[in-house]
Design a protein around this motif. Structure first.
Motif, PDB file in Angstrom:
ATOM      1  N   ILE A 199     -14.602   0.100  18.383  1.00  0.00           N
ATOM      2  CA  ILE A 199     -15.642   0.939  18.267  1.00  0.00           C
ATOM      3  C   ILE A 199     -16.294  -1.179  18.158  1.00  0.00           C
ATOM      4  O   ILE A 199     -17.571  -0.878  18.915  1.00  0.00           O
ATOM      5  CB  ILE A 199     -15.963   1.917  17.624  1.00  0.00           C
ATOM      6  CG1 ILE A 199     -15.560   3.105  18.085  1.00  0.00           C
ATOM      7  CG2 ILE A 199     -17.867   1.932  17.778  1.00  0.00           C
ATOM      8  CD1 ILE A 199     -15.476   4.059  17.424  1.00  0.00           C
ATOM      9  N   PRO A 200     -16.725  -1.574  16.723  1.00  0.00           N
ATOM     10  CA  PRO A 200     -17.328  -2.866  16.964  1.00  0.00           C
ATOM     11  C   PRO A 200     -16.891  -3.638  17.672  1.00  0.00           C
ATOM     12  O   PRO A 200     -18.358  -4.373  18.371  1.00  0.00           O
ATOM     13  CB  PRO A 200     -16.846  -2.992  15.333  1.00  0.00           C
ATOM     14  CG  PRO A 200     -16.138  -2.057  14.595  1.00  0.00           C
ATOM     15  CD  PRO A 200     -15.435  -1.310  15.749  1.00  0.00           C
ATOM     16  N   ILE A 218     -19.279  -2.762  20.856  1.00  0.00           N
ATOM     17  CA  ILE A 218     -20.490  -2.765  20.715  1.00  0.00           C
ATOM     18  C   ILE A 218     -21.088  -4.259  20.529  1.00  0.00           C
ATOM     19  O   ILE A 218     -22.025  -4.636  21.543  1.00  0.00           O
ATOM     20  CB  ILE A 218     -21.033  -2.125  19.324  1.00  0.00           C
ATOM     21  CG1 ILE A 218     -21.203  -1.209  19.320  1.00  0.00           C
ATOM     22  CG2 ILE A 218     -22.291  -2.044  18.698  1.00  0.00           C
ATOM     23  CD1 ILE A 218     -20.680  -0.081  18.641  1.00  0.00           C
ATOM     24  N   GLU A 223      -0.409  -1.335  10.759  1.00  0.00           N
ATOM     25  CA  GLU A 223       0.831  -1.962  11.187  1.00  0.00           C
ATOM     26  C   GLU A 223       2.408  -1.368  10.910  1.00  0.00           C
ATOM     27  O   GLU A 223       3.268  -1.570  11.275  1.00  0.00           O
ATOM     28  CB  GLU A 223       1.156  -3.521  10.087  1.00  0.00           C
ATOM     29  CG  GLU A 223       0.722  -4.355  10.939  1.00  0.00           C
ATOM     30  CD  GLU A 223      -0.045  -5.685   9.944  1.00  0.00           C
ATOM     31  OE1 GLU A 223       0.425  -4.810   7.825  1.00  0.00           O
ATOM     32  OE2 GLU A 223      -0.847  -6.089  10.250  1.00  0.00           O
ATOM     33  N   ASN A 275      -9.413  -8.381  10.258  1.00  0.00           N
ATOM     34  CA  ASN A 275      -9.455  -8.758   8.609  1.00  0.00           C
ATOM     35  C   ASN A 275     -10.038  -7.613   7.823  1.00  0.00           C
ATOM     36  O   ASN A 275     -10.495  -7.128   6.617  1.00  0.00           O
ATOM     37  CB  ASN A 275     -10.188  -9.942   8.268  1.00  0.00           C
ATOM     38  CG  ASN A 275      -9.073 -11.005   8.163  1.00  0.00           C
ATOM     39  OD1 ASN A 275      -7.863 -10.580   8.436  1.00  0.00           O
ATOM     40  ND2 ASN A 275      -9.588 -12.281   9.271  1.00  0.00           N
ATOM     41  N   ALA A 276     -11.820  -7.088   8.566  1.00  0.00           N
ATOM     42  CA  ALA A 276     -12.833  -6.698   7.743  1.00  0.00           C
ATOM     43  C   ALA A 276     -12.458  -5.783   7.332  1.00  0.00           C
ATOM     44  O   ALA A 276     -12.741  -4.683   6.438  1.00  0.00           O
ATOM     45  CB  ALA A 276     -14.119  -6.469   8.210  1.00  0.00           C
ATOM     46  N   GLN A 277     -11.818  -4.837   8.659  1.00  0.00           N
ATOM     47  CA  GLN A 277     -11.824  -3.250   8.036  1.00  0.00           C
ATOM     48  C   GLN A 277      -9.861  -3.464   7.539  1.00  0.00           C
ATOM     49  O   GLN A 277      -9.081  -1.903   6.954  1.00  0.00           O
ATOM     50  CB  GLN A 277     -11.011  -2.419   9.651  1.00  0.00           C
ATOM     51  CG  GLN A 277     -12.068  -2.558  10.997  1.00  0.00           C
ATOM     52  CD  GLN A 277     -13.349  -1.960   9.897  1.00  0.00           C
ATOM     53  OE1 GLN A 277     -13.660  -1.483   8.870  1.00  0.00           O
ATOM     54  NE2 GLN A 277     -14.045  -1.802  10.844  1.00  0.00           N
ATOM     55  N   LYS A 278      -9.475  -4.610   7.344  1.00  0.00           N
ATOM     56  CA  LYS A 278      -8.114  -4.182   6.643  1.00  0.00           C
ATOM     57  C   LYS A 278      -8.568  -4.666   5.113  1.00  0.00           C
ATOM     58  O   LYS A 278      -7.979  -3.972   4.218  1.00  0.00           O
ATOM     59  CB  LYS A 278      -7.088  -6.266   6.437  1.00  0.00           C
ATOM     60  CG  LYS A 278      -6.403  -5.645   7.857  1.00  0.00           C
ATOM     61  CD  LYS A 278      -5.424  -6.712   8.013  1.00  0.00           C
ATOM     62  CE  LYS A 278      -5.076  -7.190   9.363  1.00  0.00           C
ATOM     63  NZ  LYS A 278      -4.532  -8.286   9.496  1.00  0.00           N
ATOM     64  N   ALA A 279      -9.766  -5.359   5.107  1.00  0.00           N
ATOM     65  CA  ALA A 279      -9.843  -5.001   3.453  1.00  0.00           C
ATOM     66  C   ALA A 279     -10.470  -4.350   3.066  1.00  0.00           C
ATOM     67  O   ALA A 279     -10.608  -3.520   1.627  1.00  0.00           O
ATOM     68  CB  ALA A 279     -11.335  -6.553   3.296  1.00  0.00           C
ATOM     69  N   ARG A 280     -10.681  -3.376   4.216  1.00  0.00           N
ATOM     70  CA  ARG A 280     -11.357  -1.922   3.776  1.00  0.00           C
ATOM     71  C   ARG A 280      -9.835  -0.883   3.715  1.00  0.00           C
ATOM     72  O   ARG A 280     -10.519   0.025   3.670  1.00  0.00           O
ATOM     73  CB  ARG A 280     -12.184  -0.819   4.817  1.00  0.00           C
ATOM     74  CG  ARG A 280     -13.269  -1.505   4.496  1.00  0.00           C
ATOM     75  CD  ARG A 280     -14.582  -1.467   4.770  1.00  0.00           C
ATOM     76  NE  ARG A 280     -14.650  -0.834   5.946  1.00  0.00           N
ATOM     77  CZ  ARG A 280     -15.636   0.544   6.545  1.00  0.00           C
ATOM     78  NH1 ARG A 280     -16.719   0.887   5.827  1.00  0.00           N
ATOM     79  NH2 ARG A 280     -16.079   0.152   7.563  1.00  0.00           N
ATOM     80  N   GLY A 281      -8.793  -1.448   3.991  1.00  0.00           N
ATOM     81  CA  GLY A 281      -7.558  -0.952   3.654  1.00  0.00           C
ATOM     82  C   GLY A 281      -7.133  -0.487   5.370  1.00  0.00           C
ATOM     83  O   GLY A 281      -6.251   0.802   4.526  1.00  0.00           O
ATOM     84  N   ALA A 282      -7.859  -0.572   5.771  1.00  0.00           N
ATOM     85  CA  ALA A 282      -6.643   0.298   7.258  1.00  0.00           C
ATOM     86  C   ALA A 282      -5.009  -0.502   7.213  1.00  0.00           C
ATOM     87  O   ALA A 282      -5.557  -1.564   7.236  1.00  0.00           O
ATOM     88  CB  ALA A 282      -7.786  -0.550   8.462  1.00  0.00           C
ATOM     89  N   ASP A 283      -4.417   0.510   7.857  1.00  0.00           N
ATOM     90  CA  ASP A 283      -3.291   0.026   7.798  1.00  0.00           C
ATOM     91  C   ASP A 283      -3.050   0.031   9.282  1.00  0.00           C
ATOM     92  O   ASP A 283      -2.667   1.226  10.039  1.00  0.00           O
ATOM     93  CB  ASP A 283      -2.382   1.176   7.408  1.00  0.00           C
ATOM     94  CG  ASP A 283      -0.977   1.114   7.288  1.00  0.00           C
ATOM     95  OD1 ASP A 283      -1.191  -0.272   8.121  1.00  0.00           O
ATOM     96  OD2 ASP A 283       0.363   1.807   6.763  1.00  0.00           O
ATOM     97  N   PRO A 298     -10.826   1.655  14.284  1.00  0.00           N
ATOM     98  CA  PRO A 298     -12.516   1.185  13.237  1.00  0.00           C
ATOM     99  C   PRO A 298     -12.614  -0.683  14.837  1.00  0.00           C
ATOM    100  O   PRO A 298     -13.116  -1.188  13.792  1.00  0.00           O
ATOM    101  CB  PRO A 298     -11.828   1.258  12.587  1.00  0.00           C
ATOM    102  CG  PRO A 298     -10.456   2.483  12.698  1.00  0.00           C
ATOM    103  CD  PRO A 298     -10.076   2.205  14.082  1.00  0.00           C
TER     104      PRO A 298
END
Lengths: 288, 272
Positions: free
Chosen positions: B206-207, B210, B190, B180-188, B203
């Motif tokens: 890695i998190p 960690i 799909e 969700n956090a990466q999608k909120a930054r526009g990660a695509d 993206p």
């Protein structure tokens, strides 16, 4: 003023058609005006997080819709994607979303996804880093070498760098030391003053909300319990207490003083107001 | 979406099956599986189907959930059916064209095999539906404890299993949060081809790694702070006791075994 984000009769059910079906939010009608600073308060599980995840299209409404600049965001795949950039959502504990080799690259992740060229990306990254108070020397570091507070700021910069029309921050100061808190809150204030854009802040701290917000939304059990200016909301302390919420600490002090028979006003919501009121009531007698 | 993956598909309940000693339950389930494989005709298999159905009702597992557990083996079922119809020799010819012949024996065998697999899956699903994953690993540890003689660290293995199971939902939650956090930054996530999609996972992975390592460290420290030193001399909060229900269950299973042997001898076998 025109509305940036509008929620029309918004309902979201979790676990639809199972035994565990619960309404996270129900029948929400809401308009967030352009340039407004909206504070959202509410009990844990009152639906705040669910609500804000609708604003950028991460969650799809079960019924109802979300309008961005008057247009339904669920219209098409493109409009949902556009909503992600128009409404910048920064989750709780955003430092756990850092992944790049350098802080610079991580902040550039959003702008790169928008398809911006290198020059524009560079401008935005530096601007966002300046807002959150990370100097150029930080940009070359690995995000994993930063301190907790710095990581948090780098992550928030990653959202700001998309230059969204509305910036939503979910508990941006949670779990930080007082200095970290102050830093974050002050740059949010500066950001809004400088850009004049809409900011939505979800917080458990009534003091922060009273200090920053122009409008306050109170959520309770998935519904809008109250909405209004800081004065309108925090003057209804009894109702807030009943919902398990609170009023700013300074307001509590003045409510207590009033109860003890001191002739003070109780519509005091920030420390500055409190200071003035104390001077008004006691000022003369101190002089005498 | 991601939450639909059911691992440890425990359905809370208070039935006799839920209350059984997990050790006995595992052993009885094994016995049940063996008995199913001993069935040689529709009479004995029918008895097992009846028994499985009764247990399902007794456990209060909804039919919908049972069907859901059968979905993953659907392909195997269809495959088994088709293979058996066409490759069983003997019996009366029903259909014949080109090189393919279908006999009544083939159809019987196919139906028999499918029913057998369904019964098998349903029966073993009952075990996981009525036992929490932690109880299961606990019971496995107890059942395998004789292996200690061979210097196998049964407790450590069981603890690892418990921890792994315990952290699956946590990690799923974590993945959702990061996504969700990466999608909120526009990660695509799909669209695009295979390589683009694989790259889009970075993206998230890695998190995730960690935070998984961070959790592992934290957990290890927390366990050490509570003086965890492995299995030696460790007592249990939940003692397992063999109760009347367990004895009844064992007796019923034994009776089933007897009945199946009897029916196998008394009626003609369907399969060789």
């Amino acid at each position: 003023m025109s509305a940036v984000i509008e929620a029309v009769n918004l309902t979201h059910l979790y676990g639809e058609k199972t035994l565990f079906e619960t309404a996270a939010i129900k029948n929400i009608d809401l308009a967030v005006e352009n340039g407004e600073f909206l504070g959202i308060i509410g009990h844990t599980g009152s639906g705040k997080s669910t609500l804000i995840q609708h604003f950028n299209g991460l969650l799809k409404p079960t019924t109802g819709k979300i309008l961005l600049d008057g247009k339904d965001i669920a219209e098409s795949k493109e409009s949902i994607r556009a909503a992600r950039f128009k409404v910048g959502l920064c989750f709780q504990y955003p430092e756990y979303q850092l992944f790049e080799e350098t802080v610079y690259k991580d902040i550039a992740f959003g702008p790169k996804n928008m398809g911006l060229d290198d020059d524009e990306t560079d401008r935005r990254v530096r601007r966002a880093a300046r807002f959150v108070g990370l100097s150029d020397s930080y940009l070359k570091k690995s995000p994993f070498d930063l301190s907790g507070g710095e990581k948090r700021r780098a992550a928030i910069a990653g959202v700001i760098a998309m230059e969204p029309e509305a910036l939503i921050l979910d508990e941006p100061a949670a779990g930080l030391d007082p200095r970290g808190r102050d830093m974050i809150l002050s740059f949010i204030k500066e950001y809004r003053q400088e850009t004049g854009r809409t900011v939505i802040l979800v917080s458990h701290s009534m003091d922060d909300i009273a200090k920053l917000a122009t409008k306050v939304l109170v959520m309770n059990k998935g519904e809008v319990a109250m909405i209004g200016t800081v004065d309108e909301i925090f003057s209804r302390s009894e109702e807030l207490f009943k919902m398990g919420l609170n009023v700013p600490q300074v307001t509590k002090i003045f409510l207590g003083l009033k109860e003890k028979g001191v002739p003070v006003r109780t519509d005091i919501y920030t420390n500055e107001q409190g200071c003035r009121e104390l001077l008004r009531v006691f000022g003369r007698s101190v002089k005498e | 979406m991601i939450r639909d993956i059911t691992i440890g598909q425990y359905l809370p309940g208070k039935s006799a099956l839920h209350k059984m000693d997990p050790r006995v339950k595992i052993i009885v389930t094994f016995a049940f599986i063996i008995v199913i494989f001993m069935c040689k005709n529709f009479w004995s298999l029918g008895l097992m189907v009846l028994f499985t159905a009764l247990c399902t009702i007794l456990a209060g597992v909804p039919m919908r959930m049972m069907l859901k557990s059968l979905r993953p083996v659907m392909v195997i079922l269809v495959f088994t059916g088709i293979l058996n119809i066409f490759y069983t020799s003997g019996g009366n010819k029903l259909l014949e064209f080109w090189k393919i012949t279908v006999t009544d024996k083939g159809i019987y065998t196919a139906v028999f095999m499918i029913v057998r697999i369904v019964c098998l899956i349903a029966g073993s699903s009952l075990l996981t539906y009525t036992t929490t994953p932690t109880m299961l690993t606990d019971a496995i540890e107890r059942i395998l404890s004789p292996l200690k003689v061979f210097k196998i660290q049964v407790h450590t293995l069981a603890m690892m299993m418990t921890l792994a199971l315990r952290f699956i939902p946590t990690l799923i939650e974590e993945i959702e949060r990061i996504m969700n956090a990466q999608k909120a930054r526009g990660a695509d996530l799909e669209s695009g081809g295979f390589i683009k999609r694989a790259k889009a996972l970075i993206p998230i992975l890695i998190p995730l790694f960690i935070s998984a390592f961070r959790r592992a460290y934290e957990l290890a420290f927390a366990m050490e702070c509570r003086c965890y030193r492995g299995g030696e001399g460790r007592t249990r909060m939940k003692q397992m006791k063999v109760k009347a229900t367990d004895i009844v269950a064992s007796a019923v299973t034994a009776a089933l075994l007897g009945a199946v042997i009897f029916l196998n001898i008394y009626f003609k076998p369907v399969i060789g």
